[in-house]
Write a protein that holds these residues in place. Structure first.
Motif, PDB file in Angstrom:
ATOM      1  N   ASP A 230       8.039   2.875  -3.979  1.00 50.66           N
ATOM      2  CA  ASP A 230       8.248   2.865  -5.422  1.00 50.66           C
ATOM      3  C   ASP A 230       6.999   2.296  -6.108  1.00 50.66           C
ATOM      4  O   ASP A 230       7.036   1.230  -6.725  1.00 50.66           O
ATOM      5  N   THR A 231       5.875   3.002  -5.960  1.00 52.61           N
ATOM      6  CA  THR A 231       4.588   2.589  -6.522  1.00 52.61           C
ATOM      7  C   THR A 231       3.912   3.824  -7.125  1.00 52.61           C
ATOM      8  O   THR A 231       4.362   4.942  -6.898  1.00 52.61           O
ATOM      9  N   PRO A 232       2.825   3.604  -7.855  1.00 54.61           N
ATOM     10  CA  PRO A 232       2.077   4.784  -8.334  1.00 54.61           C
ATOM     11  C   PRO A 232       1.604   5.622  -7.144  1.00 54.61           C
ATOM     12  O   PRO A 232       1.394   5.095  -6.048  1.00 54.61           O
ATOM     13  N   PRO A 233       1.406   6.913  -7.348  1.00 55.94           N
ATOM     14  CA  PRO A 233       1.007   7.793  -6.240  1.00 55.94           C
ATOM     15  C   PRO A 233      -0.314   7.363  -5.590  1.00 55.94           C
ATOM     16  O   PRO A 233      -1.243   6.961  -6.277  1.00 55.94           O
ATOM     17  N   ILE A 234      -0.368   7.455  -4.265  1.00 58.36           N
ATOM     18  CA  ILE A 234      -1.602   7.192  -3.538  1.00 58.36           C
ATOM     19  C   ILE A 234      -1.934   8.331  -2.573  1.00 58.36           C
ATOM     20  O   ILE A 234      -2.962   8.301  -1.923  1.00 58.36           O
ATOM     21  N   PHE A 235      -1.056   9.326  -2.487  1.00 56.44           N
ATOM     22  CA  PHE A 235      -1.274  10.453  -1.584  1.00 56.44           C
ATOM     23  C   PHE A 235      -1.429  11.743  -2.382  1.00 56.44           C
ATOM     24  O   PHE A 235      -0.769  11.932  -3.402  1.00 56.44           O
ATOM     25  N   LEU A 236      -2.297  12.615  -1.868  1.00 55.44           N
ATOM     26  CA  LEU A 236      -2.403  13.972  -2.385  1.00 55.44           C
ATOM     27  C   LEU A 236      -1.970  14.921  -1.281  1.00 55.44           C
ATOM     28  O   LEU A 236      -2.363  14.761  -0.133  1.00 55.44           O
ATOM     29  N   LYS A 237      -1.147  15.893  -1.638  1.00 57.20           N
ATOM     30  CA  LYS A 237      -0.825  16.992  -0.717  1.00 57.20           C
ATOM     31  C   LYS A 237      -1.775  18.121  -1.089  1.00 57.20           C
ATOM     32  O   LYS A 237      -1.850  18.541  -2.243  1.00 57.20           O
ATOM     33  N   ILE A 238      -2.511  18.582  -0.081  1.00 58.17           N
ATOM     34  CA  ILE A 238      -3.558  19.572  -0.290  1.00 58.17           C
ATOM     35  C   ILE A 238      -3.237  20.822   0.516  1.00 58.17           C
ATOM     36  O   ILE A 238      -2.829  20.726   1.673  1.00 58.17           O
ATOM     37  N   LYS A 239      -3.413  21.970  -0.118  1.00 60.65           N
ATOM     38  CA  LYS A 239      -3.187  23.250   0.566  1.00 60.65           C
ATOM     39  C   LYS A 239      -4.532  23.905   0.833  1.00 60.65           C
ATOM     40  O   LYS A 239      -5.363  24.043  -0.068  1.00 60.65           O
ATOM     41  N   ASN A 240      -4.726  24.302   2.074  1.00 61.46           N
ATOM     42  CA  ASN A 240      -5.922  25.030   2.484  1.00 61.46           C
ATOM     43  C   ASN A 240      -5.448  26.270   3.217  1.00 61.46           C
ATOM     44  O   ASN A 240      -4.931  26.181   4.326  1.00 61.46           O
TER      45      ASN A 240
ATOM     46  N   ASN B  58      -3.167  28.602   4.662  1.00 66.58           N
ATOM     47  CA  ASN B  58      -1.742  28.491   4.973  1.00 66.58           C
ATOM     48  C   ASN B  58      -1.356  27.134   5.535  1.00 66.58           C
ATOM     49  O   ASN B  58      -0.263  26.968   6.051  1.00 66.58           O
ATOM     50  N   THR B  59      -2.261  26.146   5.462  1.00 65.53           N
ATOM     51  CA  THR B  59      -1.952  24.822   5.994  1.00 65.53           C
ATOM     52  C   THR B  59      -1.861  23.806   4.868  1.00 65.53           C
ATOM     53  O   THR B  59      -2.486  23.961   3.814  1.00 65.53           O
ATOM     54  N   PHE B  60      -1.072  22.783   5.108  1.00 62.25           N
ATOM     55  CA  PHE B  60      -0.904  21.687   4.168  1.00 62.25           C
ATOM     56  C   PHE B  60      -1.259  20.392   4.884  1.00 62.25           C
ATOM     57  O   PHE B  60      -0.972  20.238   6.072  1.00 62.25           O
ATOM     58  N   PHE B  61      -1.880  19.473   4.165  1.00 66.64           N
ATOM     59  CA  PHE B  61      -2.146  18.154   4.734  1.00 66.64           C
ATOM     60  C   PHE B  61      -2.097  17.117   3.627  1.00 66.64           C
ATOM     61  O   PHE B  61      -2.226  17.437   2.447  1.00 66.64           O
ATOM     62  N   ASP B  62      -1.867  15.874   4.032  1.00 66.95           N
ATOM     63  CA  ASP B  62      -1.732  14.763   3.108  1.00 66.95           C
ATOM     64  C   ASP B  62      -2.825  13.746   3.400  1.00 66.95           C
ATOM     65  O   ASP B  62      -3.086  13.431   4.563  1.00 66.95           O
ATOM     66  N   ILE B  63      -3.432  13.217   2.340  1.00 62.28           N
ATOM     67  CA  ILE B  63      -4.472  12.203   2.492  1.00 62.28           C
ATOM     68  C   ILE B  63      -4.249  11.128   1.426  1.00 62.28           C
ATOM     69  O   ILE B  63      -3.934  11.429   0.277  1.00 62.28           O
ATOM     70  N   SER B  64      -4.428   9.876   1.831  1.00 61.29           N
ATOM     71  CA  SER B  64      -4.348   8.745   0.911  1.00 61.29           C
ATOM     72  C   SER B  64      -5.716   8.535   0.268  1.00 61.29           C
ATOM     73  O   SER B  64      -6.739   8.582   0.943  1.00 61.29           O
ATOM     74  N   PHE B  65      -5.724   8.298  -1.048  1.00 61.60           N
ATOM     75  CA  PHE B  65      -6.974   8.144  -1.776  1.00 61.60           C
ATOM     76  C   PHE B  65      -6.970   6.889  -2.632  1.00 61.60           C
ATOM     77  O   PHE B  65      -5.927   6.288  -2.897  1.00 61.60           O
ATOM     78  N   SER B  66      -8.164   6.535  -3.134  1.00 63.56           N
ATOM     79  CA  SER B  66      -8.334   5.384  -4.016  1.00 63.56           C
ATOM     80  C   SER B  66      -7.726   5.667  -5.398  1.00 63.56           C
ATOM     81  O   SER B  66      -7.435   6.809  -5.745  1.00 63.56           O
ATOM     82  N   ARG B  67      -7.587   4.613  -6.182  1.00 60.08           N
ATOM     83  CA  ARG B  67      -7.063   4.752  -7.534  1.00 60.08           C
ATOM     84  C   ARG B  67      -7.919   5.681  -8.389  1.00 60.08           C
ATOM     85  O   ARG B  67      -7.392   6.447  -9.195  1.00 60.08           O
ATOM     86  N   GLU B  68      -9.256   5.601  -8.222  1.00 57.48           N
ATOM     87  CA  GLU B  68     -10.138   6.446  -9.025  1.00 57.48           C
ATOM     88  C   GLU B  68      -9.851   7.919  -8.790  1.00 57.48           C
ATOM     89  O   GLU B  68      -9.755   8.700  -9.727  1.00 57.48           O
ATOM     90  N   ILE B  69      -9.733   8.293  -7.528  1.00 56.34           N
ATOM     91  CA  ILE B  69      -9.470   9.701  -7.196  1.00 56.34           C
ATOM     92  C   ILE B  69      -8.092  10.107  -7.693  1.00 56.34           C
ATOM     93  O   ILE B  69      -7.919  11.199  -8.235  1.00 56.34           O
ATOM     94  N   MET B  70      -7.126   9.220  -7.553  1.00 55.19           N
ATOM     95  CA  MET B  70      -5.772   9.542  -8.008  1.00 55.19           C
ATOM     96  C   MET B  70      -5.734   9.702  -9.535  1.00 55.19           C
ATOM     97  O   MET B  70      -5.012  10.540 -10.047  1.00 55.19           O
TER      98      MET B  70
END
Length: 135
Positions: free
Chosen positions: A50-60, A62-74
């Motif tokens: 229950d926090t601000p988002p820190i993960f991006l789901k990225i589609k490349n 036909n594949t999907f992956f998740d990566i955690s990023f800094s506040r600036e990127i988010m």
């Protein structure tokens, strides 16, 4: 009393060993992340708590992956933006729908990590500003 001191000695030895192992695995993980590359379209932003988002789901493709990023990127990124990272580079590039490109740091590199024997020699003088990445 002697048994107690021996117990304390081994407890401290174990604690220090765990601390060194943690530093080793953290430095190794940072180096491995910098060596990777990725690209794709951001399809969602989320958090596992229950926090601000820190993960991006990225589609490349036909594949999907998740990566955690800094506040600036988010903060900069939006759903639908393109995102990519080149191998052996510590920057992430975000391309907005209007064509504007943002270049942001990927991994925080502390002085301890930079001075580690694991840290590649060819990177020693690169990304010096990354000590403050994500702050």
């Amino acid at each position: 009393m002697r048994k107690f001191l021996i117990y304390i000695f081994f407890l401290l030895l174990f604690w220090k060993g765990c601390d060194l192992f943690d530093d080793f695995t953290n430095e190794k993980a940072i180096i491995e992340e910098i060596q990777k590359d990725f690209s794709g379209i951001i399809i969602s932003k989320y958090s596992t708590r229950d926090t601000p988002p820190i993960f991006l789901k990225i589609k490349n493709k036909n594949t999907f992956f998740d990566i955690s990023f800094s506040r600036e990127i988010m903060t900069i990124s939006s759903i639908g933006d393109s995102i990519y990272k080149l191998p052996n580079d510590n920057y992430v590039y975000i391309i907005k729908s209007n064509g504007k490109i943002y270049k942001e740091c990927f991994q925080k590199i502390t002085n301890e990590t930079r001075s580690s024997r694991l840290f590649p020699k060819e990177w020693k003088d690169k990304w010096l500003e990354m000590a403050n990445c994500g702050e």
